[in-house]
Write a protein that holds these residues in place. Structure first.
Motif, PDB file in Angstrom:
ATOM      1  N   ILE A 197       0.840  -1.200   0.000  1.00 20.07           N
ATOM      2  CA  ILE A 197       0.000   0.000   0.000  1.00 20.07           C
ATOM      3  C   ILE A 197       0.876   1.251   0.000  1.00 20.07           C
ATOM      4  O   ILE A 197       0.634   2.193  -0.753  1.00 20.07           O
ATOM      5  CB  ILE A 197      -0.966   0.013   1.206  1.00 20.07           C
ATOM      6  N   ALA A 198       1.898   1.246   0.833  1.00 15.70           N
ATOM      7  CA  ALA A 198       2.795   2.408   0.914  1.00 15.70           C
ATOM      8  C   ALA A 198       3.483   2.651  -0.424  1.00 15.70           C
ATOM      9  O   ALA A 198       3.580   3.799  -0.878  1.00 15.70           O
ATOM     10  CB  ALA A 198       3.830   2.199   2.015  1.00 15.70           C
ATOM     11  N   HIS A 199       3.941   1.603  -1.080  1.00 17.22           N
ATOM     12  CA  HIS A 199       4.658   1.759  -2.348  1.00 17.22           C
ATOM     13  C   HIS A 199       3.731   2.102  -3.497  1.00 17.22           C
ATOM     14  O   HIS A 199       4.095   2.898  -4.373  1.00 17.22           O
ATOM     15  CB  HIS A 199       5.445   0.491  -2.670  1.00 17.22           C
ATOM     16  N   GLU A 200       2.542   1.526  -3.513  1.00 18.13           N
ATOM     17  CA  GLU A 200       1.587   1.760  -4.603  1.00 18.13           C
ATOM     18  C   GLU A 200       0.808   3.063  -4.425  1.00 18.13           C
ATOM     19  O   GLU A 200       0.323   3.633  -5.394  1.00 18.13           O
ATOM     20  CB  GLU A 200       0.608   0.587  -4.713  1.00 18.13           C
ATOM     21  N   GLY A 201       0.653   3.488  -3.181  1.00 17.08           N
ATOM     22  CA  GLY A 201      -0.114   4.705  -2.920  1.00 17.08           C
ATOM     23  C   GLY A 201      -1.616   4.507  -2.952  1.00 17.08           C
ATOM     24  O   GLY A 201      -2.374   5.460  -2.886  1.00 17.08           O
ATOM     25  N   SER A 202      -2.030   3.237  -3.064  1.00 17.20           N
ATOM     26  CA  SER A 202      -3.460   2.940  -3.052  1.00 17.20           C
ATOM     27  C   SER A 202      -3.689   1.493  -2.627  1.00 17.20           C
ATOM     28  O   SER A 202      -2.830   0.633  -2.824  1.00 17.20           O
ATOM     29  CB  SER A 202      -4.096   3.172  -4.427  1.00 17.20           C
ATOM     30  N   ILE A 203      -4.851   1.267  -2.080  1.00 15.06           N
ATOM     31  CA  ILE A 203      -5.215  -0.081  -1.668  1.00 15.06           C
ATOM     32  C   ILE A 203      -5.480  -0.942  -2.896  1.00 15.06           C
ATOM     33  O   ILE A 203      -5.064  -2.096  -2.951  1.00 15.06           O
ATOM     34  CB  ILE A 203      -6.412  -0.040  -0.704  1.00 15.06           C
ATOM     35  N   SER A 204      -6.131  -0.375  -3.900  1.00 17.06           N
ATOM     36  CA  SER A 204      -6.410  -1.152  -5.108  1.00 17.06           C
ATOM     37  C   SER A 204      -5.116  -1.524  -5.829  1.00 17.06           C
ATOM     38  O   SER A 204      -4.987  -2.642  -6.344  1.00 17.06           O
ATOM     39  CB  SER A 204      -7.353  -0.400  -6.043  1.00 17.06           C
ATOM     40  N   GLY A 205      -4.146  -0.623  -5.869  1.00 20.74           N
ATOM     41  CA  GLY A 205      -2.852  -0.939  -6.473  1.00 20.74           C
ATOM     42  C   GLY A 205      -2.129  -2.041  -5.721  1.00 20.74           C
ATOM     43  O   GLY A 205      -1.532  -2.941  -6.320  1.00 20.74           O
ATOM     44  N   ALA A 206      -2.195  -1.997  -4.398  1.00 15.34           N
ATOM     45  CA  ALA A 206      -1.580  -3.048  -3.584  1.00 15.34           C
ATOM     46  C   ALA A 206      -2.275  -4.380  -3.825  1.00 15.34           C
ATOM     47  O   ALA A 206      -1.622  -5.421  -3.914  1.00 15.34           O
ATOM     48  CB  ALA A 206      -1.637  -2.669  -2.109  1.00 15.34           C
ATOM     49  N   GLU A 212       9.730  -3.116   5.849  1.00 15.50           N
ATOM     50  CA  GLU A 212      10.539  -3.504   4.686  1.00 15.50           C
ATOM     51  C   GLU A 212      11.678  -4.422   5.122  1.00 15.50           C
ATOM     52  O   GLU A 212      11.981  -5.411   4.443  1.00 15.50           O
ATOM     53  CB  GLU A 212      11.075  -2.266   3.968  1.00 15.50           C
ATOM     54  N   LEU A 213      12.287  -4.119   6.251  1.00 14.56           N
ATOM     55  CA  LEU A 213      13.359  -4.960   6.771  1.00 14.56           C
ATOM     56  C   LEU A 213      12.838  -6.352   7.113  1.00 14.56           C
ATOM     57  O   LEU A 213      13.502  -7.358   6.849  1.00 14.56           O
ATOM     58  CB  LEU A 213      14.001  -4.301   7.996  1.00 14.56           C
ATOM     59  N   MET A 214      11.653  -6.432   7.691  1.00 15.55           N
ATOM     60  CA  MET A 214      11.060  -7.738   7.997  1.00 15.55           C
ATOM     61  C   MET A 214      10.929  -8.585   6.733  1.00 15.55           C
ATOM     62  O   MET A 214      11.219  -9.779   6.750  1.00 15.55           O
ATOM     63  CB  MET A 214       9.684  -7.563   8.651  1.00 15.55           C
ATOM     64  N   LEU A 215      10.516  -7.966   5.635  1.00 15.46           N
ATOM     65  CA  LEU A 215      10.342  -8.711   4.388  1.00 15.46           C
ATOM     66  C   LEU A 215      11.682  -9.114   3.792  1.00 15.46           C
ATOM     67  O   LEU A 215      11.813 -10.207   3.231  1.00 15.46           O
ATOM     68  CB  LEU A 215       9.512  -7.897   3.400  1.00 15.46           C
ATOM     69  N   VAL A 216      12.691  -8.258   3.931  1.00 17.75           N
ATOM     70  CA  VAL A 216      14.039  -8.617   3.471  1.00 17.75           C
ATOM     71  C   VAL A 216      14.554  -9.797   4.282  1.00 17.75           C
ATOM     72  O   VAL A 216      15.105 -10.759   3.728  1.00 17.75           O
ATOM     73  CB  VAL A 216      15.003  -7.404   3.577  1.00 17.75           C
ATOM     74  N   LEU A 217      14.364  -9.755   5.583  1.00 17.28           N
ATOM     75  CA  LEU A 217      14.833 -10.851   6.440  1.00 17.28           C
ATOM     76  C   LEU A 217      14.083 -12.148   6.137  1.00 17.28           C
ATOM     77  O   LEU A 217      14.681 -13.223   6.148  1.00 17.28           O
ATOM     78  CB  LEU A 217      14.692 -10.466   7.912  1.00 17.28           C
TER      79      LEU A 217
END
Length: 95
Positions: free
Chosen positions: A12-21, A69-74
């Motif tokens: 959501i943060a990267h897409e800027g929308s819930i529909s994009g996410a 983001e760190l959680m997903l990288v880990l």
């Protein structure tokens, strides 16, 4: 913590929308909305301000984005790190 909630938050943060996410993750928009609500309930803070056209991170959301983001990288590193061990254990395992 369910990492699906974290993935939804980051998307959501990267897409800027819930529909994009939802499109990015392959979920329905209501499913992403529920995941966001669940995560906001867990952390006890609103993570996004919502408008009819976009969502923007709140200060609590900005504070948590790098950690998410760190959680997903880990998670990726953990899974990639386990893959060779799984293969190695199969090679030497008795039949």
């Amino acid at each position: 913590m369910d990492l699906r909630l974290v993935r939804a938050f980051v998307a959501i943060a990267h897409e800027g929308s819930i529909s994009g996410a939802a499109r990015q993750l392959g979920y329905s928009q209501p499913a992403i909305t529920q995941q966001l609500k669940d995560l906001e309930h867990l952390v006890g803070r609103r993570l996004f301000d919502r408008s009819s056209t976009a969502v923007t991170l709140t200060s609590a959301g900005r504070d948590r984005l790098a950690l998410a983001e760190l959680m997903l990288v880990l998670e990726r590193r953990l899974l990639l790190g386990l893959e060779p061990a799984r293969k190695a254990s199969r090679v030497g395992a008795p039949r």
